[in-house]
Design a protein around this motif. Structure first.
Motif, PDB file in Angstrom:
ATOM      1  N   TYR A   1     -53.454  93.227  11.985  1.00 15.62           N
ATOM      2  CA  TYR A   1     -52.187  92.565  12.287  1.00 15.62           C
ATOM      3  C   TYR A   1     -51.427  93.345  13.348  1.00 15.62           C
ATOM      4  CZ  TYR A   1     -50.015  96.209   9.444  1.00 15.62           C
ATOM      5  OH  TYR A   1     -49.597  97.411   8.956  1.00 15.62           O
ATOM      6  N   CYS A   2     -50.423  92.718  13.913  1.00 17.62           N
ATOM      7  CA  CYS A   2     -49.495  93.359  14.839  1.00 17.62           C
ATOM      8  C   CYS A   2     -48.112  93.314  14.207  1.00 17.62           C
ATOM      9  CB  CYS A   2     -49.466  92.645  16.185  1.00 17.62           C
ATOM     10  SG  CYS A   2     -50.969  92.853  17.130  1.00 17.62           S
ATOM     11  N   ALA A   3     -47.509  94.440  14.061  1.00 14.71           N
ATOM     12  CA  ALA A   3     -46.169  94.505  13.475  1.00 14.71           C
ATOM     13  C   ALA A   3     -45.123  94.132  14.522  1.00 14.71           C
ATOM     14  CB  ALA A   3     -45.901  95.910  12.955  1.00 14.71           C
ATOM     15  N   GLY A   4     -43.946  93.751  14.043  1.00 17.56           N
ATOM     16  CA  GLY A   4     -42.817  93.603  14.938  1.00 17.56           C
ATOM     17  C   GLY A   4     -42.424  92.187  15.293  1.00 17.56           C
ATOM     18  N   TYR A   5     -43.141  91.189  14.862  1.00 16.02           N
ATOM     19  CA  TYR A   5     -42.778  89.822  15.194  1.00 16.02           C
ATOM     20  C   TYR A   5     -41.939  89.218  14.079  1.00 16.02           C
ATOM     21  CZ  TYR A   5     -46.386  90.267  18.734  1.00 16.02           C
ATOM     22  OH  TYR A   5     -47.135  90.690  19.792  1.00 16.02           O
ATOM     23  N   LYS A   6     -40.872  88.523  14.460  1.00 16.40           N
ATOM     24  CA  LYS A   6     -40.010  87.885  13.466  1.00 16.40           C
ATOM     25  C   LYS A   6     -40.082  86.370  13.531  1.00 16.40           C
ATOM     26  CE  LYS A   6     -36.030  89.779  14.574  1.00 16.40           C
ATOM     27  NZ  LYS A   6     -34.638  90.235  14.543  1.00 16.40           N
ATOM     28  N   TYR A   7     -40.387  85.827  14.705  1.00 15.52           N
ATOM     29  CA  TYR A   7     -40.327  84.383  14.898  1.00 15.52           C
ATOM     30  C   TYR A   7     -41.642  83.876  15.471  1.00 15.52           C
ATOM     31  CZ  TYR A   7     -35.406  85.355  14.358  1.00 15.52           C
ATOM     32  OH  TYR A   7     -34.206  85.781  13.853  1.00 15.52           O
ATOM     33  N   GLN A   8     -41.921  82.596  15.177  1.00 15.09           N
ATOM     34  CA  GLN A   8     -43.115  81.960  15.711  1.00 15.09           C
ATOM     35  C   GLN A   8     -42.789  80.504  16.004  1.00 15.09           C
ATOM     36  OE1 GLN A   8     -46.538  82.005  13.080  1.00 15.09           O
ATOM     37  NE2 GLN A   8     -47.896  82.116  14.835  1.00 15.09           N
ATOM     38  N   LEU A   9     -43.160  80.048  17.208  1.00  9.88           N
ATOM     39  CA  LEU A   9     -42.918  78.656  17.591  1.00  9.88           C
ATOM     40  C   LEU A   9     -43.743  77.718  16.725  1.00  9.88           C
ATOM     41  CD1 LEU A   9     -42.939  78.332  21.491  1.00  9.88           C
ATOM     42  CD2 LEU A   9     -41.014  78.076  19.944  1.00  9.88           C
ATOM     43  N   THR A  10     -43.147  76.630  16.289  1.00  4.70           N
ATOM     44  CA  THR A  10     -43.891  75.636  15.515  1.00  4.70           C
ATOM     45  C   THR A  10     -44.269  74.437  16.373  1.00  4.70           C
ATOM     46  OG1 THR A  10     -41.856  74.566  14.761  1.00  4.70           O
ATOM     47  CG2 THR A  10     -42.788  76.296  13.350  1.00  4.70           C
ATOM     48  N   ARG A  11     -43.682  74.344  17.566  1.00  7.23           N
ATOM     49  CA  ARG A  11     -44.015  73.276  18.517  1.00  7.23           C
ATOM     50  C   ARG A  11     -44.070  73.866  19.911  1.00  7.23           C
ATOM     51  NH1 ARG A  11     -39.614  69.094  16.137  1.00  7.23           N
ATOM     52  NH2 ARG A  11     -40.764  68.602  14.244  1.00  7.23           N
ATOM     53  N   ASP A  12     -44.820  73.218  20.797  1.00  6.91           N
ATOM     54  CA  ASP A  12     -44.849  73.639  22.192  1.00  6.91           C
ATOM     55  C   ASP A  12     -43.449  73.527  22.782  1.00  6.91           C
ATOM     56  OD1 ASP A  12     -47.583  73.890  21.865  1.00  6.91           O
ATOM     57  OD2 ASP A  12     -48.102  72.181  23.134  1.00  6.91           O
ATOM     58  N   TYR A  13     -43.142  74.420  23.716  1.00  3.37           N
ATOM     59  CA  TYR A  13     -41.837  74.422  24.381  1.00  3.37           C
ATOM     60  C   TYR A  13     -42.060  74.492  25.886  1.00  3.37           C
ATOM     61  CZ  TYR A  13     -37.315  75.933  26.049  1.00  3.37           C
ATOM     62  OH  TYR A  13     -36.144  76.018  26.750  1.00  3.37           O
ATOM     63  N   GLU A  14     -41.282  73.718  26.643  1.00  5.90           N
ATOM     64  CA  GLU A  14     -41.388  73.701  28.100  1.00  5.90           C
ATOM     65  C   GLU A  14     -40.002  73.828  28.703  1.00  5.90           C
ATOM     66  OE1 GLU A  14     -42.533  70.339  31.361  1.00  5.90           O
ATOM     67  OE2 GLU A  14     -44.044  70.723  29.807  1.00  5.90           O
ATOM     68  N   VAL A  15     -39.894  74.636  29.772  1.00  2.00           N
ATOM     69  CA  VAL A  15     -38.612  74.856  30.438  1.00  2.00           C
ATOM     70  C   VAL A  15     -38.867  75.120  31.923  1.00  2.00           C
ATOM     71  CG1 VAL A  15     -38.594  77.343  29.952  1.00  2.00           C
ATOM     72  CG2 VAL A  15     -36.430  76.150  30.313  1.00  2.00           C
ATOM     73  N   LYS A  16     -37.926  74.702  32.768  1.00  2.00           N
ATOM     74  CA  LYS A  16     -37.973  75.021  34.198  1.00  2.00           C
ATOM     75  C   LYS A  16     -37.171  76.296  34.410  1.00  2.00           C
ATOM     76  CE  LYS A  16     -39.605  71.520  36.820  1.00  2.00           C
ATOM     77  NZ  LYS A  16     -40.427  71.607  37.976  1.00  2.00           N
ATOM     78  N   ILE A  17     -37.772  77.272  35.070  1.00  2.00           N
ATOM     79  CA  ILE A  17     -37.083  78.521  35.366  1.00  2.00           C
ATOM     80  C   ILE A  17     -37.196  78.812  36.862  1.00  2.00           C
ATOM     81  CG2 ILE A  17     -37.384  79.481  33.047  1.00  2.00           C
ATOM     82  CD1 ILE A  17     -39.747  81.134  34.179  1.00  2.00           C
ATOM     83  N   PRO A  18     -36.290  79.617  37.404  1.00  2.00           N
ATOM     84  CA  PRO A  18     -36.318  79.910  38.841  1.00  2.00           C
ATOM     85  C   PRO A  18     -37.315  81.011  39.215  1.00  2.00           C
ATOM     86  CG  PRO A  18     -34.384  80.908  37.856  1.00  2.00           C
ATOM     87  CD  PRO A  18     -35.069  80.120  36.771  1.00  2.00           C
ATOM     88  N   VAL A  19     -38.572  80.805  38.842  1.00  2.00           N
ATOM     89  CA  VAL A  19     -39.666  81.683  39.239  1.00  2.00           C
ATOM     90  C   VAL A  19     -40.711  80.767  39.859  1.00  2.00           C
ATOM     91  CG1 VAL A  19     -41.487  83.247  38.445  1.00  2.00           C
ATOM     92  CG2 VAL A  19     -39.206  83.353  37.402  1.00  2.00           C
ATOM     93  N   HIS A  20     -40.867  80.861  41.165  1.00  2.00           N
ATOM     94  CA  HIS A  20     -41.729  79.930  41.891  1.00  2.00           C
ATOM     95  C   HIS A  20     -42.844  80.665  42.630  1.00  2.00           C
ATOM     96  CE1 HIS A  20     -37.758  77.903  41.579  1.00  2.00           C
ATOM     97  NE2 HIS A  20     -38.540  76.953  41.119  1.00  2.00           N
ATOM     98  N   GLY A  21     -43.921  79.947  42.864  1.00  2.00           N
ATOM     99  CA  GLY A  21     -45.003  80.473  43.678  1.00  2.00           C
ATOM    100  C   GLY A  21     -46.069  81.246  42.913  1.00  2.00           C
ATOM    101  N   HIS A  22     -45.991  81.244  41.597  1.00  2.00           N
ATOM    102  CA  HIS A  22     -46.983  81.962  40.792  1.00  2.00           C
ATOM    103  C   HIS A  22     -47.644  80.996  39.811  1.00  2.00           C
ATOM    104  CE1 HIS A  22     -45.811  85.971  42.122  1.00  2.00           C
ATOM    105  NE2 HIS A  22     -44.578  85.503  42.114  1.00  2.00           N
ATOM    106  N   VAL A  23     -48.916  81.223  39.569  1.00  2.23           N
ATOM    107  CA  VAL A  23     -49.637  80.492  38.536  1.00  2.23           C
ATOM    108  C   VAL A  23     -50.069  81.510  37.497  1.00  2.23           C
ATOM    109  CG1 VAL A  23     -51.675  79.116  37.986  1.00  2.23           C
ATOM    110  CG2 VAL A  23     -50.442  78.715  40.127  1.00  2.23           C
ATOM    111  N   VAL A  24     -49.627  81.297  36.270  1.00  6.35           N
ATOM    112  CA  VAL A  24     -49.983  82.173  35.153  1.00  6.35           C
ATOM    113  C   VAL A  24     -50.590  81.294  34.068  1.00  6.35           C
ATOM    114  CG1 VAL A  24     -49.084  83.677  33.332  1.00  6.35           C
ATOM    115  CG2 VAL A  24     -48.136  83.826  35.657  1.00  6.35           C
ATOM    116  N   THR A  25     -51.731  81.716  33.570  1.00  3.52           N
ATOM    117  CA  THR A  25     -52.367  81.015  32.462  1.00  3.52           C
ATOM    118  C   THR A  25     -52.811  82.051  31.445  1.00  3.52           C
ATOM    119  OG1 THR A  25     -53.153  79.320  33.994  1.00  3.52           O
ATOM    120  CG2 THR A  25     -54.163  79.377  31.823  1.00  3.52           C
TER     121      THR A  25
END
Length: 135
Positions: A6-30
């Motif tokens: 296990y990894c310690a230190g996590y308190k929260y976990q997403l139960t659904r996918d989340y999408e947001v537009k942020i002002p970081v452009h020109g990069h592809v991260v997968t």
């Protein structure tokens, strides 16, 4: 002998996918739990775990979305998927999302100051979570 890993230190976990537009452009991260497109569309998948707001603060509703996006951006930086120069942008995005979600501007300014002053190590590649074991 079997061990629980296990990894310690996590308190929260997403139960659904989340999408947001942020002002970081020109990069592809997968990656397994998140992605970023060149137009600034960030997607964080259900199951992503994060530790919520860090430091001497309260886990309020106005802080949760910002902490989610900020933690994912810092993880991208730690993994070398975004340049380290994006740390300040990630901190500003945290502040702006918190204000959007109703945080008082003075508190958001304090949050921004705190991450600028104390959070550099959290974005450093050597600061990856270690896998722990239990019998």
């Amino acid at each position: 002998m079997r061990y629980i890993r296990y990894c310690a230190g996590y308190k929260y976990q997403l139960t659904r996918d989340y999408e947001v537009k942020i002002p970081v452009h020109g990069h592809v991260v997968t990656a397994k739990y998140f992605s970023l497109d060149t137009d600034g569309t960030m997607k964080i998948k259900a199951g992503y775990a994060w530790d919520g707001p860090s430091g001497p603060t309260w886990d309020t509703k106005s802080f949760m979305r910002g902490s989610l996006v900020h933690d994912a951006l810092y993880q991208m930086i730690r993994l070398g998927l975004l340049p380290r120069e994006y740390r300040e942008k990630a901190d500003a995005i945290l502040r702006d999302i918190c204000i959007e979600d109703g945080m008082w501007k003075w508190r958001a300014a304090y949050v921004y100051w705190a991450v600028r002053r104390f959070a550099a190590q959290a974005a450093h590649p050597d600061n990856r979570r270690k896998e722990l074991t239990a019998p």
